[in-house]
Motif scaffolding. Structure first.
Motif, PDB file in Angstrom:
ATOM      1  N   SER A   1      57.648  35.294 -19.850  1.00  0.00           N
ATOM      2  CA  SER A   1      58.847  34.441 -19.688  1.00  0.00           C
ATOM      3  C   SER A   1      58.135  32.975 -19.818  1.00  0.00           C
ATOM      4  O   SER A   1      58.316  32.265 -20.603  1.00  0.00           O
ATOM      5  CB  SER A   1      60.022  34.621 -18.678  1.00  0.00           C
ATOM      6  N   HIS A   2      57.433  32.866 -18.938  1.00  0.00           N
ATOM      7  CA  HIS A   2      56.771  31.439 -18.921  1.00  0.00           C
ATOM      8  C   HIS A   2      55.818  31.068 -20.019  1.00  0.00           C
ATOM      9  O   HIS A   2      55.903  29.955 -20.431  1.00  0.00           O
ATOM     10  CB  HIS A   2      55.900  31.532 -17.761  1.00  0.00           C
ATOM     11  N   THR A   3      55.109  32.079 -20.585  1.00  0.00           N
ATOM     12  CA  THR A   3      54.069  31.793 -21.595  1.00  0.00           C
ATOM     13  C   THR A   3      54.811  31.834 -22.966  1.00  0.00           C
ATOM     14  O   THR A   3      54.207  30.938 -23.793  1.00  0.00           O
ATOM     15  CB  THR A   3      52.869  32.727 -21.657  1.00  0.00           C
TER      16      THR A   3
END
Length: 72
Positions: free
Chosen positions: A18-20
Motif C-alpha cells: 500500500s505504502h510503496t
C-alpha cells in the motif's frame, strides 16, 4: 510468516504494498507457511506491477459496499 501452533492456524501477510505501490496489502492463513510465503511474494509482485501501469491499462478492482446492520 507465523507458523501454526496450538492456538491457531499459521498466517502470512504483506507489508508495504500500500505504502510503496498504492496496492492493497494481502494476507493468507491456514496453509503451509512456506507455500503462503511463495504465493504472497508472487501475488505481491503482480499487484505492484499492475499498480505501475497507467490507470487505463490496470485491471478493474472490485468495490465492496460497506455492511449495513440488518442487511447481512
Amino acid at each position: 510468516m507465523v507458523p501454526e501452533d496450538e492456538i491457531g492456524p499459521g498466517f502470512a501477510y504483506t507489508i508495504g504494498l500500500s505504502h510503496t505501490h498504492g496496492a492493497p496489502e494481502l494476507a493468507m492463513l491456514g496453509l503451509d507457511v512456506h507455500a503462503m510465503h511463495h504465493m504472497l511474494n508472487r501475488l505481491g509482485a503482480k499487484s505492484a506491477a499492475d499498480a505501475r501501469q497507467p490507470a487505463e491499462h490496470r485491471p478493474a478492482r472490485p468495490v465492496r459496499a460497506p455492511l449495513t446492520p440488518g442487511r447481512g
